[in-house]
Design a protein around this motif. Structure first.
Motif, PDB file in Angstrom:
ATOM      1  N   LEU A   1     106.770  12.074  78.315  1.00  0.00           N
ATOM      2  CA  LEU A   1     107.528  10.695  78.033  1.00  0.00           C
ATOM      3  C   LEU A   1     106.162   9.784  77.563  1.00  0.00           C
ATOM      4  O   LEU A   1     106.441   9.371  76.615  1.00  0.00           O
ATOM      5  CB  LEU A   1     108.188  10.232  79.370  1.00  0.00           C
ATOM      6  CG  LEU A   1     109.805  10.729  79.125  1.00  0.00           C
ATOM      7  CD1 LEU A   1     110.117  10.580  80.242  1.00  0.00           C
ATOM      8  CD2 LEU A   1     110.466  10.261  77.999  1.00  0.00           C
ATOM      9  N   GLU A   2     105.257  10.356  78.522  1.00  0.00           N
ATOM     10  CA  GLU A   2     103.714   9.467  77.826  1.00  0.00           C
ATOM     11  C   GLU A   2     103.119   9.855  76.773  1.00  0.00           C
ATOM     12  O   GLU A   2     102.661   8.997  76.193  1.00  0.00           O
ATOM     13  CB  GLU A   2     102.793   9.952  79.245  1.00  0.00           C
ATOM     14  CG  GLU A   2     103.135   9.095  80.883  1.00  0.00           C
ATOM     15  CD  GLU A   2     102.545   9.619  82.630  1.00  0.00           C
ATOM     16  OE1 GLU A   2     101.764  10.167  81.795  1.00  0.00           O
ATOM     17  OE2 GLU A   2     103.033   9.564  83.220  1.00  0.00           O
TER      18      GLU A   2
ATOM     19  N   ALA B   1     117.680  10.317  85.706  1.00  0.00           N
ATOM     20  CA  ALA B   1     116.794  11.010  85.350  1.00  0.00           C
ATOM     21  C   ALA B   1     116.971  10.555  83.898  1.00  0.00           C
ATOM     22  O   ALA B   1     116.259  11.000  82.358  1.00  0.00           O
ATOM     23  CB  ALA B   1     115.554  12.017  85.669  1.00  0.00           C
ATOM     24  N   ALA B   2     118.218  10.853  83.252  1.00  0.00           N
ATOM     25  CA  ALA B   2     118.906  10.935  82.457  1.00  0.00           C
ATOM     26  C   ALA B   2     118.572   9.396  81.800  1.00  0.00           C
ATOM     27  O   ALA B   2     118.945   9.460  79.886  1.00  0.00           O
ATOM     28  CB  ALA B   2     120.395  11.274  82.037  1.00  0.00           C
TER      29      ALA B   2
ATOM     30  N   HIS C   1     109.675   5.098  87.355  1.00  0.00           N
ATOM     31  CA  HIS C   1     108.826   6.263  87.520  1.00  0.00           C
ATOM     32  C   HIS C   1     109.462   6.100  89.142  1.00  0.00           C
ATOM     33  O   HIS C   1     109.356   7.800  89.747  1.00  0.00           O
ATOM     34  CB  HIS C   1     107.539   6.070  87.230  1.00  0.00           C
ATOM     35  CG  HIS C   1     107.176   7.282  87.495  1.00  0.00           C
ATOM     36  ND1 HIS C   1     106.147   7.681  88.555  1.00  0.00           N
ATOM     37  CD2 HIS C   1     107.008   8.350  86.951  1.00  0.00           C
ATOM     38  CE1 HIS C   1     105.067   8.762  88.579  1.00  0.00           C
ATOM     39  NE2 HIS C   1     105.981   9.120  87.305  1.00  0.00           N
ATOM     40  N   ALA C   2     108.613   5.915  90.214  1.00  0.00           N
ATOM     41  CA  ALA C   2     109.025   4.783  91.606  1.00  0.00           C
ATOM     42  C   ALA C   2     110.207   5.630  91.914  1.00  0.00           C
ATOM     43  O   ALA C   2     110.113   6.540  92.729  1.00  0.00           O
ATOM     44  CB  ALA C   2     107.865   3.776  91.896  1.00  0.00           C
TER      45      ALA C   2
ATOM     46  N   ALA D   1     109.827  18.328  86.379  1.00  0.00           N
ATOM     47  CA  ALA D   1     110.148  17.212  86.191  1.00  0.00           C
ATOM     48  C   ALA D   1     108.845  16.394  85.881  1.00  0.00           C
ATOM     49  O   ALA D   1     109.087  15.255  84.645  1.00  0.00           O
ATOM     50  CB  ALA D   1     110.448  16.059  87.663  1.00  0.00           C
ATOM     51  N   ARG D   2     107.818  16.667  86.588  1.00  0.00           N
ATOM     52  CA  ARG D   2     106.938  17.035  86.605  1.00  0.00           C
ATOM     53  C   ARG D   2     106.157  16.503  84.787  1.00  0.00           C
ATOM     54  O   ARG D   2     105.400  15.585  83.680  1.00  0.00           O
ATOM     55  CB  ARG D   2     105.564  16.989  86.690  1.00  0.00           C
ATOM     56  CG  ARG D   2     105.345  16.501  88.324  1.00  0.00           C
ATOM     57  CD  ARG D   2     104.619  17.020  89.339  1.00  0.00           C
ATOM     58  NE  ARG D   2     104.392  16.651  90.776  1.00  0.00           N
ATOM     59  CZ  ARG D   2     105.195  17.533  91.704  1.00  0.00           C
ATOM     60  NH1 ARG D   2     105.645  18.661  91.163  1.00  0.00           N
ATOM     61  NH2 ARG D   2     105.127  17.070  93.505  1.00  0.00           N
ATOM     62  N   ALA D   3     106.161  17.626  84.210  1.00  0.00           N
ATOM     63  CA  ALA D   3     106.395  18.455  82.910  1.00  0.00           C
ATOM     64  C   ALA D   3     107.240  17.563  81.729  1.00  0.00           C
ATOM     65  O   ALA D   3     107.035  16.667  80.800  1.00  0.00           O
ATOM     66  CB  ALA D   3     106.574  19.473  82.451  1.00  0.00           C
TER      67      ALA D   3
END
Length: 104
Positions: free
Chosen positions: A93-94, A31-32, A46-47, A86-88
């Motif tokens: 990022l979006e 994730a980094a 993302h997947a 993680a969702r936040a």
């Protein structure tokens, strides 16, 4: 059968904490990394991140079973909290692509 199951629980209770730490460590390392800019690459990235979290979640559930405990009900604790954070981050990022939704 019951003795086999009890033995499995004991074995898993001993080995799963290290495996959970390794899975979370792998997720954090992944994730980094910077996600690809193109849509197809980002979708794959993302997947992969979601799959890593699902794997960690399954290990945690298995560990809870092995210890004979129930799942935590407070979603701000444990892996649920990690998932929420993680969702936040993914939502942030979006938003960084310049589309904040505010047209002023």
């Amino acid at each position: 059968m019951a003795e086999d199951l009890a033995g499995l629980r004991r074995q898993l209770a001993q080995t799963l904490p290290d495996r959970i730490r390794a899975a979370i460590g792998g997720y954090e390392t992944f994730a980094a990394t910077v996600p690809p800019d193109d849509a197809k690459g980002f979708a794959a990235w993302h997947a992969a991140a979601k799959a890593a979290l699902a794997h960690a979640d399954a290990l945690v559930k298995l560990a809870r079973w092995a210890e004979g405990g129930a799942a935590a009900s407070d979603e701000t604790e444990g892996l649920d909290g990690v998932l929420a954070r993680a969702r936040a981050v993914l939502a942030g990022l979006e938003d960084e692509d310049g589309d904040s939704g505010d047209d002023q």
